[in-house]
Scaffold this active site. Structure first.
Site, PDB file in Angstrom:
ATOM      1  N   ASP A   1       3.956   8.570 -13.357  1.00  0.00           N
ATOM      2  CA  ASP A   1       4.614   7.257 -13.375  1.00  0.00           C
ATOM      3  C   ASP A   1       5.798   7.231 -12.396  1.00  0.00           C
ATOM      4  OD1 ASP A   1       4.989   4.628 -14.241  1.00  0.00           O
ATOM      5  OD2 ASP A   1       4.618   5.150 -16.340  1.00  0.00           O
TER       6      ASP A   1
ATOM      7  N   GLU B   1       2.340   3.858  -9.597  1.00  0.00           N
ATOM      8  CA  GLU B   1       3.660   3.409  -9.099  1.00  0.00           C
ATOM      9  C   GLU B   1       3.691   1.896  -8.924  1.00  0.00           C
ATOM     10  OE1 GLU B   1       2.130   2.161  -6.263  1.00  0.00           O
ATOM     11  OE2 GLU B   1       3.761   2.872  -4.979  1.00  0.00           O
ATOM     12  N   TRP B   2       2.813   1.223  -9.695  1.00  0.00           N
ATOM     13  CA  TRP B   2       2.883  -0.230  -9.916  1.00  0.00           C
ATOM     14  C   TRP B   2       2.614  -1.047  -8.661  1.00  0.00           C
ATOM     15  CZ3 TRP B   2       8.534   1.101 -11.217  1.00  0.00           C
ATOM     16  CH2 TRP B   2       8.576   2.035 -12.254  1.00  0.00           C
ATOM     17  N   GLY B   3       1.947  -0.441  -7.681  1.00  0.00           N
ATOM     18  CA  GLY B   3       1.568  -1.212  -6.496  1.00  0.00           C
ATOM     19  C   GLY B   3       2.647  -1.334  -5.434  1.00  0.00           C
ATOM     20  N   ILE B   4       3.736  -0.592  -5.584  1.00  0.00           N
ATOM     21  CA  ILE B   4       4.813  -0.666  -4.588  1.00  0.00           C
ATOM     22  C   ILE B   4       4.367  -0.017  -3.271  1.00  0.00           C
ATOM     23  CG2 ILE B   4       7.136   0.211  -4.048  1.00  0.00           C
ATOM     24  CD1 ILE B   4       7.647  -0.004  -7.129  1.00  0.00           C
ATOM     25  N   ASP B   5       4.662  -0.649  -2.164  1.00  0.00           N
ATOM     26  CA  ASP B   5       4.327  -0.124  -0.833  1.00  0.00           C
ATOM     27  C   ASP B   5       2.809  -0.041  -0.607  1.00  0.00           C
ATOM     28  OD1 ASP B   5       4.988   0.738   1.742  1.00  0.00           O
ATOM     29  OD2 ASP B   5       4.923   2.867   1.173  1.00  0.00           O
TER      30      ASP B   5
ATOM     31  N   ASP C   1       2.244  -3.351 -14.949  1.00  0.00           N
ATOM     32  CA  ASP C   1       1.504  -3.142 -16.204  1.00  0.00           C
ATOM     33  C   ASP C   1       0.744  -4.385 -16.669  1.00  0.00           C
ATOM     34  OD1 ASP C   1       2.960  -0.817 -16.099  1.00  0.00           O
ATOM     35  OD2 ASP C   1       3.804  -0.997 -18.111  1.00  0.00           O
TER      36      ASP C   1
END
Ligand SMILES: *[C@@H]1O[C@H](CO)[C@@H](O)[C@H](O)[C@H]1NC(C)=O
Ligand SMILES: *[C@@H]1O[C@H](CO)[C@@H](O)[C@H](O)[C@H]1NC(C)=O
Ligand SMILES: *[C@@H]1O[C@H](CO)[C@@H](O)[C@H](O)[C@H]1NC(C)=O
Ligand SMILES: *[C@@H]1O[C@H](CO)[C@@H](O)[C@H](O)[C@H]1NC(C)=O
Ligand SMILES: *[C@@H]1O[C@H](CO)[C@@H](O)[C@H](O)[C@H]1NC(C)=O
Ligand SMILES: *[C@@H]1O[C@H](CO)[C@@H](O)[C@H](O)[C@H]1NC(C)=O
Ligand SMILES: *[C@@H]1O[C@H](CO)[C@@H](O)[C@H](O)[C@H]1NC(C)=O
Ligand SMILES: *[C@@H]1O[C@H](CO)[C@@H](O)[C@H](O)[C@H]1NC(C)=O
Ligand SMILES: *[C@@H]1O[C@H](CO)[C@@H](O)[C@H](O)[C@H]1NC(C)=O
Ligand SMILES: *[C@@H]1O[C@H](CO)[C@@H](O)[C@H](O)[C@H]1NC(C)=O
Ligand SMILES: *[C@@H]1O[C@H](CO)[C@@H](O)[C@H](O)[C@H]1NC(C)=O
Ligand SMILES: *[C@@H]1O[C@H](CO)[C@@H](O)[C@H](O)[C@H]1NC(C)=O
Length: 658
Positions: free
Chosen positions: A154, A199-203, A221
């Site tokens: 995470d 990592e929640w779609g960052i970058d 999420d």
């Protein structure tokens, strides 16, 4: 020559997989399946919970269907490492310890999943629990000693530059290095460990995560509300093409059986997660799950679509925002196709899947998975009843491609009159090209009549092409009087004309031209931004022979408004755009994300990636037509700005735009 063929084969098979670097640890050849504590127990897992759910996976038969990874999510560790620096578990919650938890899971024939964090603390802290940042080597070794089979990793408390907040959705450096280092240490162990990047779609991880992990979370999420499904699908839309064996787009854990969705909603959720090739990770309490929810996740066909060896994700084909439905489809092994038609409205309806919208004209067999029915000989379209928020999920086999109508499947003959039906058209136009293939090449000049229009076909001809008029829809008929028998007909769309936002539209209000980097905002190189309820782009488009005035148009749009913190509320990853023709009510299209690059460290490339969706417009007339792109009514939505507009492709036909 043989060598050349081998080389070509080698080259094409290698190039298919080498566009991006990919982790090859031999795992997740098909999307991983399993169970995770989080959706039911949040960051409060314990040994009893994990034991009882692992047992249930086996006793309910889920393990036999492939649900094997058992993962304890946040809440398991403690603030302090052992004196020797090793990460350890909360002994109150896990009195037998993690190595013993792993043995318990392994003894059931299941796989042991552990959760960690690429920051200084796990998500769910406080109470604080140590994360793996700066301890990746020792933690990977510890995980190896515990004989884990997977690590969900995470991204909380990870941004050093801003003092390690719980979450920072636009950090000054990419998460990639923090995930890479853990990936390298895991690979150095003599144990294959599935690595799940969260990592929640960052970058825009679709571009880099496949090189270091087996799955990547495409976005933030899932939340326990029905609206979350639309938000997640809108974020998946531009990422699904990155799916392949060993690397899967993770739409997040399932809410099936957590009592937040109706059964039709659970079917929609499960169907789409399955055909988009998301890992299927159960989040329900399996010791008390309802039989109906269990049946959803045990539907063998749906699981087989997810686990299909081809590993190609379904993609969004068409969306009818005003009517509240949409179609996704993708290929399966054995020349099969899977398609899902989602009914976004809350009432039950009969809805029609037009096979041409998924590239097909005919299916020899169709199986409707959720209603259990099946059909043979499906010509052009298929209609069925769909519950509110439910999905028509169909598997099609023995298919043939769009536009081709063999006589034996589509024609009925009386004497020399051959009637072909049902014929599909996306637009109403007089410029459909009809190619007739005769059973034998003609041995004399022949007169035929096509839809009442006489045609002379020269001697020695095997094919003849004429223009025919069709109305938008799947209910057209083509009648041909012909003595020579006809093998098949082929119907080709009218030609399209492209109207570029920057050169062919006039702007009003705040709308303005934005120039894009080289190779972006395809095919124009620029786009119109800041369209809104009061700011539009308008063009005058000449047309003739417009029949009933309905034209199919394709919109090239850009939307990169990603729901990060808004994902907990109404964030939808969508923007609206309206297309109005003359005085007709404008058509609303709520577009998903289109960006296929990160915005964070480049020159705004995510806002330069074009995607295309088509809509049927009405109101076209002879002469000049005023076409207005904007966001009419957008003041009532969440986002008054429309999607950015690149250009419009109008299916008018070659001589209609002169
Ligand atoms: C484990 O969690 C369950 C469900 O929340 C709870 O009923 C039980 O008391 C907990 N056991 C321990 C040892 O904390
Ligand atoms: C272990 O978990 C319990 C229950 O959440 C909590 O009260 C306790 O503080 C935790 N122990 C440690 C050492 O963090
Ligand atoms: C640290 O101590 C724990 C508990 O004694 C042990 O299991 C672990 O292997 C030790 N770690 C290292 C790196 O020696
Ligand atoms: C669920 O199905 C099982 C086995 O068919 C049955 O024994 C059980 O009573 C059912 N439970 C409920 C709540 O219907
Ligand atoms: C799929 O279609 C191709 C081309 O029509 C054919 O050669 C092949 O045998 C088919 N495969 C299966 C599994 O039906
Ligand atoms: C049609 O063409 C073929 C050869 O192309 C010729 O043999 C035949 O005589 C022609 N038929 C007529 C009626 O002209
Ligand atoms: C299709 O065409 C037939 C014959 O013209 C007509 O009776 C029927 O209502 C039409 N169906 C639809 C769905 O338009
Ligand atoms: C499309 O355009 C091409 C070339 O301009 C022309 O040959 C063809 O007949 C046109 N097709 C249709 C369906 O109008
Ligand atoms: C769009 O504008 C360009 C530049 O003025 C022009 O060359 C082109 O013909 C226009 N396109 C159409 C379809 O009218
Ligand atoms: C959401 O993120 C934006 C940009 O990072 C920030 O300005 C805003 O305050 C955040 N909103 C909430 C509710 O956290
Ligand atoms: C798009 O329009 C619909 C219908 O008006 C609305 O419900 C929705 O919130 C709008 N979406 C956005 C992103 O504003
Ligand atoms: C036009 O719409 C935008 C977006 O809703 C708004 O910010 C702006 O104030 C409006 N301008 C006028 C002149 O109404």
């Amino acid at each position: 020559m043989i060598l050349l063929i081998i080389l070509l084969f080698f080259y094409s098979s290698v190039s298919a997989t080498s566009l991006y670097a990919r982790l090859e640890n031999g795992l997740a050849r098909t999307p991983q399946m399993g169970w995770n504590t989080y959706n039911t127990y949040s960051c409060h897992p314990n040994e009893t919970i994990v034991h009882s759910n692992a047992q249930a996976l086996v006793s309910l038969g889920l393990a036999d269907l492939g649900y094997r990874y058992v993962t304890t999510d946040c809440g398991w560790s403690v603030a302090d490492r052992l004196p020797n620096g090793t990460l350890t578990w909360n002994e109150t919650l896990f009195p037998s310890g993690f190595p013993s938890l792993g043995r318990y899971i392994h003894d059931l024939g299941l796989l042991f999943g552990v959760y960690g964090d690429s920051g200084i603390k796990l998500c769910g802290s406080p109470p604080d629990q140590a994360g793996s940042l700066y301890h990746e080597n020792i933690d990977a070794k510890t995980f190896g000693e515990w004989e884990i089979d997977s690590l969900k990793y995470d991204n909380c408390y990870s941004d050093a530059a801003t003092g390690y907040p719980d979450a920072n959705y636009s950090p000054s450096v990419s998460p990639e290095p923090r995930y890479s280092i853990m990936s390298r240490y895991l690979q150095a162990l003599n144990r294959p460990i599935l690595f799940q990047i969260c990592e929640w779609g960052i970058d825009f991880p679709a571009l880099w995560a496949p090189a270091i992990g087996n799955s990547w979370r495409i976005g933030n999420d899932i939340i326990p509300h029905w609206r979350t499904v639309f938000r997640i699908l809108n974020q998946a839309a531009p990422q699904v093409s990155f799916a392949s064996s060993g690397q899967w787009p993770d739409l997040d854990m399932l809410e099936v059986g957590t009592e937040v969705f109706t059964i039709p909603e659970e079917q929609t959720h499960f169907s789409l997660w399955a055909i988009l090739k998301s890992p299927l990770i159960i989040g329900a309490d399996l010791t008390s799950i309802s039989n109906d929810s269990l049946a959803v996740m045990m539907e063998k066909d749906v699981i087989s679509f997810n686990q299909d060896i081809i590993g190609t994700s379904a993609s969004l084909q068409r969306r009818w925002s005003d009517d509240g439905y949409e179609v996704w489809s993708g290929p399966l092994s054995g020349n099969r196709t899977v398609a899902a038609l989602i009914n976004w409205k809350s009432e039950e309806r009969r809805l029609t899947l037009d096979l041409p919208d998924i590239g097909l004209q005919y299916a020899g067999e169709l199986r409707n998975i959720w209603d259990g029915s099946s059909m043979t000989v499906v010509r052009t379209s298929y209609t069925s009843k769909i519950a509110g928020h439910g999905t028509m999920l169909v598997e099609l086999g023995g298919t043939s491609p769009v536009g081709i109508y063999p006589s034996e499947l589509f024609s009925s003959s009386r004497g020399d009159t051959h009637t072909f039906a049902p014929i599909y058209a996306r637009s109403s136009s007089a410029r459909y090209n009809l190619a007739i293939t005769f059973a034998h090449c003609l041995s004399t000049t022949t007169h035929i009549i096509v839809n009442s229009v006489p045609e002379a076909v020269p001697n020695s001809t095997c094919h003849v092409s004429v223009f025919v008029t069709l109305a938008a829809g799947s209910n057209n008929t083509i009648t041909i009087h012909s003595v020579p028998s006809i093998k098949s007909i082929q119907v080709q769309e009218p030609n399209s004309t492209y109207y570029a936002g920057d050169t062919n539209f006039t702007l009003s209000g705040s709308a303005r031209i934005v120039t894009c980097g080289e190779g972006f905002c395809q095919p124009v190189g620029a786009k119109i931004g800041y369209l809104s309820p009061n700011s539009t782009a308008a063009a005058h488009i000449p047309a003739t022979l417009t029949g009933d005035g309905r034209k199919y148009v394709e919109i090239d749009y850009i939307n990169n408004e990603i729901a990060f913190n808004s994902s907990w509320g109404w964030g939808s990853n969508s923007r609206n755009i309206t297309i109005g023709v003359n005085d007709a009510d404008p058509v609303l299209l709520e577009v998903p994300l289109s960006g296929r690059h990160s915005e964070l460290y480049g020159p705004g490339r995510g806002w330069w990636d074009t995607a295309t969706l088509g809509v049927l417009t009405s109101g076209w007339k002879e002469g000049l037509n005023k076409v207005v792109i904007g966001n009419e009514g957008g003041e009532h939505g969440f986002q008054p700005y429309a999607a950015d507009f690149v250009g419009l492709r109008v299916y008018l036909g070659a001589d209609e735009d002169a």
